[in-house]
Design a protein around this motif. Structure first.
Motif, PDB file in Angstrom:
ATOM      1  N   GLY A  97      21.726  12.787  44.481  1.00 16.78           N
ATOM      2  CA  GLY A  97      21.088  13.893  43.776  1.00 16.78           C
ATOM      3  C   GLY A  97      20.253  14.724  44.712  1.00 16.78           C
ATOM      4  O   GLY A  97      20.470  14.751  45.940  1.00 16.78           O
ATOM      5  N   VAL A  98      19.250  15.393  44.137  1.00 22.72           N
ATOM      6  CA  VAL A  98      18.408  16.287  44.925  1.00 22.72           C
ATOM      7  C   VAL A  98      17.720  15.526  46.059  1.00 22.72           C
ATOM      8  O   VAL A  98      17.577  16.051  47.179  1.00 22.72           O
ATOM      9  CB  VAL A  98      17.374  16.969  44.010  1.00 22.72           C
ATOM     10  CG1 VAL A  98      16.373  17.781  44.817  1.00 22.72           C
ATOM     11  CG2 VAL A  98      18.070  17.862  42.998  1.00 22.72           C
ATOM     12  N   LEU A 151      19.662  15.429  49.373  1.00 21.21           N
ATOM     13  CA  LEU A 151      20.095  16.650  50.059  1.00 21.21           C
ATOM     14  C   LEU A 151      19.798  16.602  51.546  1.00 21.21           C
ATOM     15  O   LEU A 151      20.470  17.283  52.343  1.00 21.21           O
ATOM     16  CB  LEU A 151      19.418  17.872  49.427  1.00 21.21           C
ATOM     17  CG  LEU A 151      19.938  18.287  48.045  1.00 21.21           C
ATOM     18  CD1 LEU A 151      19.059  19.387  47.460  1.00 21.21           C
ATOM     19  CD2 LEU A 151      21.382  18.765  48.147  1.00 21.21           C
ATOM     20  N   VAL A 162      13.405  22.278  49.686  1.00 22.79           N
ATOM     21  CA  VAL A 162      13.279  21.917  48.277  1.00 22.79           C
ATOM     22  C   VAL A 162      11.872  22.261  47.823  1.00 22.79           C
ATOM     23  O   VAL A 162      10.894  21.925  48.504  1.00 22.79           O
ATOM     24  CB  VAL A 162      13.559  20.414  48.065  1.00 22.79           C
ATOM     25  CG1 VAL A 162      13.369  20.030  46.607  1.00 22.79           C
ATOM     26  CG2 VAL A 162      14.972  20.073  48.510  1.00 22.79           C
ATOM     27  N   LEU A 195      11.101  19.298  40.448  1.00 18.31           N
ATOM     28  CA  LEU A 195      12.430  18.681  40.462  1.00 18.31           C
ATOM     29  C   LEU A 195      12.356  17.204  40.123  1.00 18.31           C
ATOM     30  O   LEU A 195      13.262  16.434  40.455  1.00 18.31           O
ATOM     31  CB  LEU A 195      13.073  18.874  41.846  1.00 18.31           C
ATOM     32  CG  LEU A 195      13.347  20.331  42.242  1.00 18.31           C
ATOM     33  CD1 LEU A 195      13.762  20.423  43.693  1.00 18.31           C
ATOM     34  CD2 LEU A 195      14.420  20.922  41.348  1.00 18.31           C
ATOM     35  N   ASP A 254      21.105  16.444  38.267  1.00 16.03           N
ATOM     36  CA  ASP A 254      20.743  15.963  39.602  1.00 16.03           C
ATOM     37  C   ASP A 254      21.980  15.814  40.487  1.00 16.03           C
ATOM     38  O   ASP A 254      22.009  16.274  41.640  1.00 16.03           O
ATOM     39  CB  ASP A 254      20.027  14.622  39.452  1.00 16.03           C
ATOM     40  CG  ASP A 254      19.225  14.273  40.691  1.00 16.03           C
ATOM     41  OD1 ASP A 254      19.121  13.077  41.019  1.00 16.03           O
ATOM     42  OD2 ASP A 254      18.695  15.195  41.350  1.00 16.03           O
ATOM     43  N   VAL A 306      23.673  19.326  41.343  1.00 19.64           N
ATOM     44  CA  VAL A 306      23.006  20.079  42.409  1.00 19.64           C
ATOM     45  C   VAL A 306      23.485  19.588  43.765  1.00 19.64           C
ATOM     46  O   VAL A 306      23.814  20.385  44.663  1.00 19.64           O
ATOM     47  CB  VAL A 306      21.473  19.940  42.278  1.00 19.64           C
ATOM     48  CG1 VAL A 306      20.781  20.519  43.505  1.00 19.64           C
ATOM     49  CG2 VAL A 306      20.991  20.642  41.018  1.00 19.64           C
ATOM     50  N   PHE A 307      23.535  18.270  43.925  1.00 20.51           N
ATOM     51  CA  PHE A 307      23.971  17.736  45.214  1.00 20.51           C
ATOM     52  C   PHE A 307      25.432  18.079  45.482  1.00 20.51           C
ATOM     53  O   PHE A 307      25.782  18.502  46.597  1.00 20.51           O
ATOM     54  CB  PHE A 307      23.780  16.221  45.249  1.00 20.51           C
ATOM     55  CG  PHE A 307      24.221  15.604  46.556  1.00 20.51           C
ATOM     56  CD1 PHE A 307      23.354  15.521  47.630  1.00 20.51           C
ATOM     57  CD2 PHE A 307      25.517  15.111  46.717  1.00 20.51           C
ATOM     58  CE1 PHE A 307      23.753  14.961  48.838  1.00 20.51           C
ATOM     59  CE2 PHE A 307      25.928  14.555  47.914  1.00 20.51           C
ATOM     60  CZ  PHE A 307      25.039  14.483  48.970  1.00 20.51           C
ATOM     61  N   VAL A 347      16.704  24.802  47.233  1.00 17.49           N
ATOM     62  CA  VAL A 347      16.683  24.323  45.846  1.00 17.49           C
ATOM     63  C   VAL A 347      15.283  24.509  45.309  1.00 17.49           C
ATOM     64  O   VAL A 347      14.298  24.110  45.938  1.00 17.49           O
ATOM     65  CB  VAL A 347      17.096  22.842  45.749  1.00 17.49           C
ATOM     66  CG1 VAL A 347      17.044  22.367  44.304  1.00 17.49           C
ATOM     67  CG2 VAL A 347      18.474  22.620  46.331  1.00 17.49           C
ATOM     68  N   GLY A 365      12.953  24.425  41.503  1.00 15.06           N
ATOM     69  CA  GLY A 365      12.959  24.038  40.095  1.00 15.06           C
ATOM     70  C   GLY A 365      11.742  24.553  39.363  1.00 15.06           C
ATOM     71  O   GLY A 365      10.652  24.662  39.937  1.00 15.06           O
ATOM     72  N   VAL A 368      17.022  24.875  37.262  1.00 16.39           N
ATOM     73  CA  VAL A 368      17.082  24.479  38.670  1.00 16.39           C
ATOM     74  C   VAL A 368      17.995  25.476  39.371  1.00 16.39           C
ATOM     75  O   VAL A 368      19.134  25.689  38.929  1.00 16.39           O
ATOM     76  CB  VAL A 368      17.620  23.048  38.839  1.00 16.39           C
ATOM     77  CG1 VAL A 368      17.719  22.689  40.319  1.00 16.39           C
ATOM     78  CG2 VAL A 368      16.742  22.054  38.112  1.00 16.39           C
ATOM     79  N   LEU A 383      19.883  26.860  42.913  1.00 13.85           N
ATOM     80  CA  LEU A 383      20.420  26.422  44.197  1.00 13.85           C
ATOM     81  C   LEU A 383      21.031  27.626  44.909  1.00 13.85           C
ATOM     82  O   LEU A 383      21.735  28.432  44.284  1.00 13.85           O
ATOM     83  CB  LEU A 383      21.493  25.340  43.986  1.00 13.85           C
ATOM     84  CG  LEU A 383      22.389  25.016  45.181  1.00 13.85           C
ATOM     85  CD1 LEU A 383      21.593  24.323  46.279  1.00 13.85           C
ATOM     86  CD2 LEU A 383      23.567  24.148  44.737  1.00 13.85           C
TER      87      LEU A 383
END
Length: 414
Positions: free
Chosen positions: A287-288, A291, A308, A312, A320, A323-324, A348, A350, A355, A357
């Motif tokens: 997930g985030v 990253l 980031v 988040l 989650d 996003v990745f 990224v 939030g 969220v 990106l």
């Protein structure tokens, strides 16, 4: 056999039954329409894997036998109690095979009833009257629940024989006849309804499995494409630097080894699931927080920076992971297609509702757009975002480079 089948088929006959019939139209224009449902019924296969006998079947058999014996002992007005006991209790074991052999059970039970009825009529003996034989209604139910379409029609024809004998030789009025037919048709309808409901549930389960395989295939593409791209980039770097910087070539080989091992492990895991083998123990979906794995410099290719910000914390798992995966796919595409790029910027952010990106590179204008044969990466990014109620777009940046932007809601619609 007279009154006992009459009583089974005519149960509830003293109640008022409302019938409605529309006007009879010409049959010829509708002959083809009528034949199609009939053909569908004839081609209907048996439901798969009928359940084997369970304790409830044995309990049912024991209960029928007990009630049958008790009825013979307590009813002083029962005609031919010995024959009633043999027929009522003797046919009860057929209940154990009503799911696996529905047509054979119906043919045996109702065939025996028809033979006994005809024998009693020929000898002018009183008709049997066995309340216990109400369990016979389970047989037409099982026929339409577990039999094929052809078996259901054949069993229906068999059942009509003792029913017709009962109507003809034990007639007690139109009300009883309508009630008996209604009870019998209810058994058929309940069996068919249970069959239809079970079939719909199986189709839903198959659809869920199919959808899950599509998701797994997308995961396979997203994950493996990223690793393979890294392998290709590192191989190119190693070949370019082998003559001048042997140490860099060795580092590239080490990265290739790691990426290849990850790719092989993930492919094996997903293939096992796609082939319906035993469940695979997966690591948590990235997930985030993962990253940072995308960041870093490469001996050949643009550097990746990840930033980031914002709220988040406690994102839904689907958001989650999306996003990745979108960031991973966008970075992979930029490494493949962005000519003369030196930097890929992943941002990224939030807030309370969404969220956001953005993945941008600084390559030559108009060069980062994937070719049609490049695969389904961009389609997968857009589809992921849409499924989660968000948006995803890709296009050239003002001046230089290419950008992929996505906006996802913090909450996934139920």
């Amino acid at each position: 056999m007279g009154a006992e089948v009459h009583r089974v088929l005519m149960a509830g006959g003293q109640r008022q039954v409302g019938l409605s019939a529309g006007p009879v139209a010409a049959l010829h224009p509708y002959a083809e329409q009528v034949s199609n449902p009939l053909r569908s019924l004839l081609e209907e296969p048996r439901p798969s894997a009928p359940p084997v006998r369970v304790w409830r079947d044995w309990a049912l058999l024991a209960g029928v036998a007990f009630v049958g014996v008790l009825e013979v002992l307590l009813r002083e007005d029962m005609p031919l109690p010995g024959l009633s006991l043999v027929l009522g209790v003797g046919l009860a074991p057929l209940l154990l095979w009503r799911r696996t052999h529905p047509l054979a059970v119906v043919a045996t039970a109702f065939g025996a009833v028809a033979v006994v009825d005809l024998g009693l009529i020929a000898t002018d003996a009183p008709a049997l009257d066995v309340y216990t034989m109400i369990y016979f209604l389970l047989l037409p139910y099982a026929l339409f629940r577990w039999g094929s379409g052809r078996e259901a029609l054949a069993g229906l024809a068999i059942i009509l024989v003792p029913a017709t004998i009962s109507f003809v030789f034990n007639w007690s009025g139109v009300g009883d006849a309508i009630g008996g037919v209604a009870v019998l048709m209810s058994a058929f309808a309940l069996g068919w309804a249970a069959r239809t409901q079970h079939g719909a549930r199986e189709r839903r389960l198959e659809q869920v499995k199919s959808d899950e395989r599509v998701l797994l295939a997308r995961e396979l593409h997203d994950t493996v494409a990223h690793h393979v791209s890294a392998i290709a980039v590192q191989a190119q770097a190693g070949r370019a630097l082998a003559a001048t910087r042997p140490s860099s070539a060795l580092e590239a080989l080490e990265v290739i080894e790691v990426e290849a091992s990850r790719t092989l492990a993930e492919m094996r895991a997903m293939v096992r699931v796609l082939r319906n083998e035993s469940p695979v123990d997966y690591a948590p979906q990235p997930g985030v927080a993962d990253l940072a794995r995308l960041a870093g410099a490469s001996p050949a290719g643009p550097r990746v920076e990840v930033r980031v910000s914002g709220d988040l914390i406690a994102l839904p798992a689907a958001i989650d992971a999306a996003v990745f995966r979108i960031a991973q796919e966008a970075v992979t595409n930029a490494r493949r297609h962005a000519r003369n790029a030196t930097l890929i910027d992943v941002t990224v952010a939030g807030d309370r509702a969404t969220v956001s990106l953005a993945v941008r590179d600084d390559g030559d204008p108009g060069t980062a757009e994937p070719a049609p044969e490049a695969g389904y990466g961009l389609t997968g990014m857009v589809e992921r975002a849409l499924l989660l109620g968000g948006t995803c777009q890709a296009g050239p940046c003002p001046g230089r480079g290419w950008a992929v932007t996505a906006t996802l809601p913090r909450q996934v619609a139920a």
